[in-house]
Design a protein around this motif. Structure first.
Motif, PDB file in Angstrom:
ATOM      1  N   TYR A 286       0.858  -1.176   0.000  1.00 19.32           N
ATOM      2  CA  TYR A 286       0.000   0.000   0.000  1.00 19.32           C
ATOM      3  C   TYR A 286       0.901   1.236   0.000  1.00 19.32           C
ATOM      4  N   PRO A 287       0.368   2.409  -0.388  1.00 17.01           N
ATOM      5  CA  PRO A 287       1.197   3.618  -0.446  1.00 17.01           C
ATOM      6  C   PRO A 287       1.744   4.016   0.930  1.00 17.01           C
ATOM      7  N   ASP A 288       2.987   4.468   0.964  1.00 17.12           N
ATOM      8  CA  ASP A 288       3.633   4.865   2.219  1.00 17.12           C
ATOM      9  C   ASP A 288       2.882   5.976   2.946  1.00 17.12           C
ATOM     10  N   GLU A 289       2.241   6.884   2.209  1.00 13.56           N
ATOM     11  CA  GLU A 289       1.561   8.012   2.861  1.00 13.56           C
ATOM     12  C   GLU A 289       0.371   7.556   3.726  1.00 13.56           C
ATOM     13  N   TRP A 290      -0.109   6.350   3.522  1.00 17.96           N
ATOM     14  CA  TRP A 290      -1.197   5.838   4.360  1.00 17.96           C
ATOM     15  C   TRP A 290      -0.732   5.572   5.782  1.00 17.96           C
ATOM     16  N   ASN A 291       0.570   5.387   6.005  1.00 23.81           N
ATOM     17  CA  ASN A 291       1.073   5.176   7.361  1.00 23.81           C
ATOM     18  C   ASN A 291       0.733   6.353   8.268  1.00 23.81           C
ATOM     19  N   VAL A 292       0.772   7.568   7.730  1.00 20.02           N
ATOM     20  CA  VAL A 292       0.418   8.758   8.498  1.00 20.02           C
ATOM     21  C   VAL A 292      -1.067   8.706   8.867  1.00 20.02           C
ATOM     22  N   ILE A 293      -1.899   8.299   7.927  1.00 23.32           N
ATOM     23  CA  ILE A 293      -3.335   8.180   8.184  1.00 23.32           C
ATOM     24  C   ILE A 293      -3.596   7.126   9.247  1.00 23.32           C
ATOM     25  N   PHE A 294      -2.972   5.963   9.116  1.00 21.10           N
ATOM     26  CA  PHE A 294      -3.146   4.894  10.101  1.00 21.10           C
ATOM     27  C   PHE A 294      -2.688   5.353  11.485  1.00 21.10           C
ATOM     28  N   LYS A 295      -1.592   6.104  11.543  1.00 20.30           N
ATOM     29  CA  LYS A 295      -1.076   6.602  12.820  1.00 20.30           C
ATOM     30  C   LYS A 295      -2.076   7.572  13.449  1.00 20.30           C
ATOM     31  N   ASP A 296      -2.627   8.501  12.665  1.00 21.24           N
ATOM     32  CA  ASP A 296      -3.615   9.454  13.182  1.00 21.24           C
ATOM     33  C   ASP A 296      -4.870   8.742  13.678  1.00 21.24           C
ATOM     34  N   ILE A 297      -5.330   7.756  12.927  1.00 28.33           N
ATOM     35  CA  ILE A 297      -6.506   6.978  13.335  1.00 28.33           C
ATOM     36  C   ILE A 297      -6.218   6.256  14.648  1.00 28.33           C
ATOM     37  N   TYR A 298      -5.045   5.660  14.753  1.00 31.65           N
ATOM     38  CA  TYR A 298      -4.691   4.937  15.969  1.00 31.65           C
ATOM     39  C   TYR A 298      -4.617   5.877  17.170  1.00 31.65           C
ATOM     40  N   GLU A 299      -4.060   7.072  16.988  1.00 30.55           N
ATOM     41  CA  GLU A 299      -3.958   8.032  18.086  1.00 30.55           C
ATOM     42  C   GLU A 299      -5.345   8.452  18.578  1.00 30.55           C
ATOM     43  N   ILE A 300      -6.289   8.666  17.657  1.00 34.33           N
ATOM     44  CA  ILE A 300      -7.662   8.995  18.048  1.00 34.33           C
ATOM     45  C   ILE A 300      -8.263   7.839  18.838  1.00 34.33           C
ATOM     46  N   TYR A 301      -8.118   6.633  18.324  1.00 32.01           N
ATOM     47  CA  TYR A 301      -8.645   5.443  18.996  1.00 32.01           C
ATOM     48  C   TYR A 301      -8.027   5.283  20.379  1.00 32.01           C
ATOM     49  N   TRP A 302      -6.705   5.431  20.489  1.00 35.44           N
ATOM     50  CA  TRP A 302      -6.023   5.225  21.771  1.00 35.44           C
ATOM     51  C   TRP A 302      -6.476   6.260  22.801  1.00 35.44           C
ATOM     52  N   LYS A 303      -6.665   7.509  22.358  1.00 35.80           N
ATOM     53  CA  LYS A 303      -7.144   8.558  23.267  1.00 35.80           C
ATOM     54  C   LYS A 303      -8.544   8.202  23.787  1.00 35.80           C
ATOM     55  N   GLU A 304      -9.429   7.759  22.900  1.00 34.34           N
ATOM     56  CA  GLU A 304     -10.773   7.353  23.308  1.00 34.34           C
ATOM     57  C   GLU A 304     -10.714   6.166  24.267  1.00 34.34           C
ATOM     58  N   TYR A 305      -9.856   5.214  23.961  1.00 36.20           N
ATOM     59  CA  TYR A 305      -9.727   4.013  24.789  1.00 36.20           C
ATOM     60  C   TYR A 305      -9.273   4.361  26.203  1.00 36.20           C
ATOM     61  N   THR A 306      -8.241   5.213  26.310  1.00 36.07           N
ATOM     62  CA  THR A 306      -7.745   5.580  27.639  1.00 36.07           C
ATOM     63  C   THR A 306      -8.783   6.378  28.419  1.00 36.07           C
ATOM     64  N   GLU A 307      -9.566   7.215  27.743  1.00 31.06           N
ATOM     65  CA  GLU A 307     -10.633   7.963  28.410  1.00 31.06           C
ATOM     66  C   GLU A 307     -11.698   7.018  28.959  1.00 31.06           C
ATOM     67  N   ARG A 308     -12.070   6.015  28.168  1.00 28.68           N
ATOM     68  CA  ARG A 308     -13.060   5.032  28.622  1.00 28.68           C
ATOM     69  C   ARG A 308     -12.540   4.268  29.826  1.00 28.68           C
ATOM     70  N   ARG A 309     -11.280   3.871  29.774  1.00 28.82           N
ATOM     71  CA  ARG A 309     -10.685   3.117  30.886  1.00 28.82           C
ATOM     72  C   ARG A 309     -10.622   3.973  32.152  1.00 28.82           C
ATOM     73  N   LYS A 310     -10.297   5.265  31.987  1.00 30.45           N
ATOM     74  CA  LYS A 310     -10.264   6.164  33.140  1.00 30.45           C
ATOM     75  C   LYS A 310     -11.629   6.231  33.798  1.00 30.45           C
ATOM     76  N   ASN A 311     -12.676   6.333  32.977  1.00 31.27           N
ATOM     77  CA  ASN A 311     -14.038   6.429  33.492  1.00 31.27           C
ATOM     78  C   ASN A 311     -14.485   5.128  34.155  1.00 31.27           C
ATOM     79  N   ASP A 312     -13.951   3.999  33.731  1.00 36.10           N
ATOM     80  CA  ASP A 312     -14.310   2.717  34.329  1.00 36.10           C
ATOM     81  C   ASP A 312     -13.868   2.634  35.780  1.00 36.10           C
ATOM     82  N   PHE A 313     -12.800   3.307  36.135  1.00 41.36           N
ATOM     83  CA  PHE A 313     -12.245   3.194  37.479  1.00 41.36           C
ATOM     84  C   PHE A 313     -12.627   4.358  38.393  1.00 41.36           C
ATOM     85  N   GLN A 314     -13.514   5.211  37.961  1.00 37.94           N
ATOM     86  CA  GLN A 314     -13.941   6.338  38.804  1.00 37.94           C
ATOM     87  C   GLN A 314     -15.179   5.986  39.579  1.00 37.94           C
TER      88      GLN A 314
END
Length: 100
Positions: free
Chosen positions: A72-100
């Motif tokens: 696949y084109p190399d420039e998609w790595n930037v897109i995949f990285k941005d998508i992963y960062e959004i997902y990881w931020k959402e995931y950590t927020e959900r986990r934080k709320n689980d323990f409150q």
């Protein structure tokens, strides 16, 4: 061109299922990216699971199947990285709320 490996496949499959559905859409810089989990029994063993990647900009739409080992084109790595960062931020927020 980069090779689509098993780590990217598993990570993108996890992100695609993260909302409880089999696909997920992200908007980055005015372009919509949809990743969805695909399964095709006609593909060789080990390559049945794949990612369907759709890019929508304005009225144009590009569809791609990302199968293990394909390039696949190399420039998609930037897109995949941005998508992963959004997902990881959402995931950590959900986990934080689980323990409150």
């Amino acid at each position: 061109m980069a090779k689509f490996d098993s780590v990217k496949l598993r990570t993108l499959m996890e992100i695609a299922k993260s909302d409880g559905f089999s696909s997920r859409t992200f908007r980055l810089n005015g372009i919509f990216y949809t990743i969805s989990q695909g399964y095709d029994q006609t593909l060789p063993q080990g390559k049945e699971n794949h990612i369907k990647f759709v890019i929508r900009k304005g009225t144009s739409e590009q569809r791609h199947d990302l199968i293990l080992g394909n390039s696949y084109p190399d420039e998609w790595n930037v897109i995949f990285k941005d998508i992963y960062e959004i997902y990881w931020k959402e995931y950590t927020e959900r986990r934080k709320n689980d323990f409150q």
